[in-house]
Motif scaffolding. Structure first.
Motif, mmCIF file in Angstrom:
data_model
loop_
_atom_site.group_PDB
_atom_site.id
_atom_site.type_symbol
_atom_site.label_atom_id
_atom_site.label_comp_id
_atom_site.label_asym_id
_atom_site.label_seq_id
_atom_site.Cartn_x
_atom_site.Cartn_y
_atom_site.Cartn_z
ATOM 1 N N ALA A 81 17.767 -10.916 21.296
ATOM 2 C CA ALA A 81 18.635 -12.127 21.718
ATOM 3 C C ALA A 81 19.258 -12.784 20.153
ATOM 4 C CB ALA A 81 17.854 -12.987 22.628
ATOM 5 N N GLY A 82 18.325 -12.941 19.133
ATOM 6 C CA GLY A 82 18.586 -13.493 18.077
ATOM 7 C C GLY A 82 19.750 -12.908 17.023
ATOM 8 N N ILE A 83 20.002 -11.602 17.697
ATOM 9 C CA ILE A 83 21.035 -10.910 16.534
ATOM 10 C C ILE A 83 22.416 -11.462 16.718
ATOM 11 C CG2 ILE A 83 22.242 -8.762 16.410
ATOM 12 C CD1 ILE A 83 19.546 -8.548 15.392
ATOM 13 N N GLU A 84 23.185 -11.744 15.590
ATOM 14 C CA GLU A 84 24.443 -12.094 15.433
ATOM 15 C C GLU A 84 25.173 -11.164 14.915
ATOM 16 O OE1 GLU A 84 25.241 -16.065 13.860
ATOM 17 O OE2 GLU A 84 23.702 -16.838 15.390
ATOM 18 N N ALA A 85 25.889 -10.444 15.634
ATOM 19 C CA ALA A 85 26.980 -9.368 15.038
ATOM 20 C C ALA A 85 28.201 -9.287 15.979
ATOM 21 C CB ALA A 85 26.310 -8.112 15.537
ATOM 22 N N ALA A 86 29.374 -9.227 15.374
ATOM 23 C CA ALA A 86 30.685 -9.096 15.853
ATOM 24 C C ALA A 86 31.096 -7.892 16.691
ATOM 25 C CB ALA A 86 31.881 -9.117 14.830
ATOM 26 N N PRO A 87 31.698 -7.814 17.580
ATOM 27 C CA PRO A 87 32.173 -7.021 18.247
ATOM 28 C C PRO A 87 33.008 -5.802 17.440
ATOM 29 C CG PRO A 87 32.540 -8.741 19.853
ATOM 30 C CD PRO A 87 32.029 -9.226 18.287
ATOM 31 N N PHE A 88 33.032 -4.670 17.794
ATOM 32 C CA PHE A 88 33.993 -3.682 17.087
ATOM 33 C C PHE A 88 34.451 -2.414 18.028
ATOM 34 C CE2 PHE A 88 29.425 -2.624 16.685
ATOM 35 C CZ PHE A 88 29.305 -1.242 16.731
ATOM 36 N N VAL A 89 35.253 -1.765 17.333
ATOM 37 C CA VAL A 89 35.607 -0.566 18.214
ATOM 38 C C VAL A 89 34.918 0.698 17.460
ATOM 39 C CG1 VAL A 89 37.558 1.046 18.664
ATOM 40 C CG2 VAL A 89 37.887 -1.492 18.853
ATOM 41 N N LEU A 90 34.433 1.522 18.304
ATOM 42 C CA LEU A 90 33.760 2.762 17.848
ATOM 43 C C LEU A 90 34.563 3.950 18.099
ATOM 44 C CD1 LEU A 90 31.196 4.236 16.738
ATOM 45 C CD2 LEU A 90 30.211 4.591 19.153
ATOM 46 N N HIS A 91 34.780 4.845 17.164
ATOM 47 C CA HIS A 91 35.849 5.819 17.204
ATOM 48 C C HIS A 91 34.821 7.045 17.156
ATOM 49 C CE1 HIS A 91 39.574 8.136 16.052
ATOM 50 N NE2 HIS A 91 39.480 8.066 17.309
ATOM 51 N N LEU A 92 34.922 8.050 17.960
ATOM 52 C CA LEU A 92 34.210 9.243 18.022
ATOM 53 C C LEU A 92 35.212 10.546 17.713
ATOM 54 C CD1 LEU A 92 31.381 8.698 20.718
ATOM 55 C CD2 LEU A 92 31.072 8.307 18.221
ATOM 56 N N ASP A 93 35.359 11.061 16.547
ATOM 57 C CA ASP A 93 36.125 12.008 16.467
ATOM 58 C C ASP A 93 35.893 13.169 15.650
ATOM 59 O OD1 ASP A 93 35.849 10.816 14.004
ATOM 60 O OD2 ASP A 93 37.812 10.394 13.413
ATOM 61 N N ARG A 94 34.431 13.438 15.855
ATOM 62 C CA ARG A 94 34.042 14.570 15.168
ATOM 63 C C ARG A 94 32.989 15.285 16.193
ATOM 64 N NH1 ARG A 94 30.970 12.646 10.239
ATOM 65 N NH2 ARG A 94 29.180 13.614 11.147
ATOM 66 N N LEU A 95 32.750 16.529 16.236
ATOM 67 C CA LEU A 95 31.961 17.352 17.018
ATOM 68 C C LEU A 95 31.132 17.886 15.792
ATOM 69 C CD1 LEU A 95 30.716 18.212 19.719
ATOM 70 C CD2 LEU A 95 32.519 20.225 19.521
ATOM 71 N N ASP A 96 29.845 17.791 16.201
ATOM 72 C CA ASP A 96 28.823 18.430 15.160
ATOM 73 C C ASP A 96 27.727 19.084 15.998
ATOM 74 O OD1 ASP A 96 29.920 17.714 12.653
ATOM 75 O OD2 ASP A 96 28.976 15.699 12.703
ATOM 76 N N ALA A 97 26.991 20.141 15.322
ATOM 77 C CA ALA A 97 26.253 20.914 15.839
ATOM 78 C C ALA A 97 24.493 20.797 14.934
ATOM 79 C CB ALA A 97 26.552 22.104 16.125
ATOM 80 N N GLY A 98 23.665 20.794 15.646
ATOM 81 C CA GLY A 98 22.414 20.909 14.756
ATOM 82 C C GLY A 98 21.414 21.972 15.380
ATOM 83 N N ARG A 99 20.240 21.916 15.007
ATOM 84 C CA ARG A 99 19.338 22.985 15.519
ATOM 85 C C ARG A 99 19.060 22.896 16.927
ATOM 86 N NH1 ARG A 99 13.837 21.755 12.156
ATOM 87 N NH2 ARG A 99 13.669 20.900 14.134
ATOM 88 N N HIS A 100 18.839 24.197 17.568
ATOM 89 C CA HIS A 100 18.534 24.435 18.851
ATOM 90 C C HIS A 100 19.338 23.997 19.835
ATOM 91 C CE1 HIS A 100 14.348 24.917 17.372
ATOM 92 N NE2 HIS A 100 14.374 23.892 16.888
ATOM 93 N N GLY A 101 20.702 24.230 19.350
ATOM 94 C CA GLY A 101 21.841 24.215 20.339
ATOM 95 C C GLY A 101 22.259 22.718 20.531
ATOM 96 N N LEU A 102 21.797 21.718 19.876
ATOM 97 C CA LEU A 102 22.164 20.304 20.135
ATOM 98 C C LEU A 102 23.508 20.003 19.465
ATOM 99 C CD1 LEU A 102 21.375 17.445 21.252
ATOM 100 C CD2 LEU A 102 20.683 17.025 18.752
ATOM 101 N N LEU A 103 24.384 19.478 20.515
ATOM 102 C CA LEU A 103 25.803 19.212 19.964
ATOM 103 C C LEU A 103 26.160 17.646 20.180
ATOM 104 C CD1 LEU A 103 26.980 22.077 19.919
ATOM 105 C CD2 LEU A 103 28.469 21.491 21.375
ATOM 106 N N TRP A 104 26.877 17.152 19.230
ATOM 107 C CA TRP A 104 27.118 15.454 19.661
ATOM 108 C C TRP A 104 28.433 14.928 18.985
ATOM 109 C CZ3 TRP A 104 23.446 17.637 15.981
ATOM 110 C CH2 TRP A 104 23.832 17.536 14.550
ATOM 111 N N LEU A 105 28.884 13.992 19.252
ATOM 112 C CA LEU A 105 29.997 13.196 18.713
ATOM 113 C C LEU A 105 29.386 12.199 17.909
ATOM 114 C CD1 LEU A 105 31.956 12.546 22.076
ATOM 115 C CD2 LEU A 105 32.683 14.595 20.481
ATOM 116 N N ALA A 106 30.442 12.261 16.974
ATOM 117 C CA ALA A 106 30.101 11.351 15.959
ATOM 118 C C ALA A 106 31.443 10.862 15.229
ATOM 119 C CB ALA A 106 29.341 11.770 14.638
ATOM 120 N N PRO A 107 31.255 9.558 14.707
ATOM 121 C CA PRO A 107 32.437 9.045 14.090
ATOM 122 C C PRO A 107 32.808 9.775 12.273
ATOM 123 C CG PRO A 107 30.504 7.246 13.706
ATOM 124 C CD PRO A 107 30.010 8.617 14.691
ATOM 125 N N SER A 108 33.998 9.940 12.117
ATOM 126 C CA SER A 108 34.061 10.547 10.761
ATOM 127 C C SER A 108 33.894 9.367 9.800
ATOM 128 C CB SER A 108 35.426 11.094 10.689
ATOM 129 O OG SER A 108 36.481 10.241 11.106
#
Length: 183
Positions: free
Chosen positions: A64-91
């Motif tokens: 509740a004590g955090i002060e941070a401004a709102p922002f836009v998150l842009h997910l434009d990259r598809l990545d893969a990891g071990r064991h078939g994990l796929l995720w979106l990430a921001p470039s």
């Protein structure tokens, strides 16, 4: 998991409209595997691991004590990891995202809360055990981040489920702006 602890993490919840669009895009790729449910899509800020239930009120006050401004998150990259994990990430992760995660981590460490010490690797998990990774996939998702939340990761017979334990709005500093002295 013992009854007196919870597996916790702070994260950015994916808004329902964005989650539906992301899931529709993911499902159209037909990659097999185990898809994460739309209501569980999130971007982890800080993973706390097993924490005593008795610390929940302290963690909520800290958040509740955090002060941070709102922002836009842009997910434009598809990545893969071990064991078939796929995720979106921001470039290009927004500086506001990195500041929010750093502020949370600093407050947690100052309060003596053990948390994962790895650097922030912002991503939104899509699939586990994917059979393939698409050769041509061009994700382009964005949402205005206006809040962060504390979640518990709960094992169930049907897999892990996430339960929100608190949510806090992002807001610019509550301090009045400083005016420069006249020249």
């Amino acid at each position: 998991m013992r009854d007196d602890t919870l597996r916790l993490f702070f994260a950015l919840p994916c808004p329902p409209e964005s989650a539906a669009a992301i899931c529709a895009w993911r499902d159209a790729l037909a990659l097999g595997g185990r898809a994460l449910a739309a209501e569980h899509l999130h971007l982890t800020l800080v993973f706390l691991g097993q924490q005593p239930r008795a610390r929940l009120d302290e963690l909520r006050r800290l958040a509740a004590g955090i002060e941070a401004a709102p922002f836009v998150l842009h997910l434009d990259r598809l990545d893969a990891g071990r064991h078939g994990l796929l995720w979106l990430a921001p470039s290009a992760p927004p500086a506001a995202l990195e500041r929010l995660a750093a502020q949370l981590r600093e407050r947690l460490q100052a309060a003596g809360v053990d948390c994962d010490g790895r650097p922030l690797h912002p991503h939104l998990s899509l699939l586990r055990h994917a059979a393939a990774r698409p050769a041509e996939a061009h994700p382009d998702f964005a949402w205005p981040v206006e809040a962060f939340a504390l979640y518990a990761s709960l094992p169930t017979p049907r897999g892990v489920r996430y339960r929100e334990l608190g949510r806090w709005p992002l807001r610019a500093s509550l301090q009045p702006p400083r005016h420069a002295a006249p020249p």
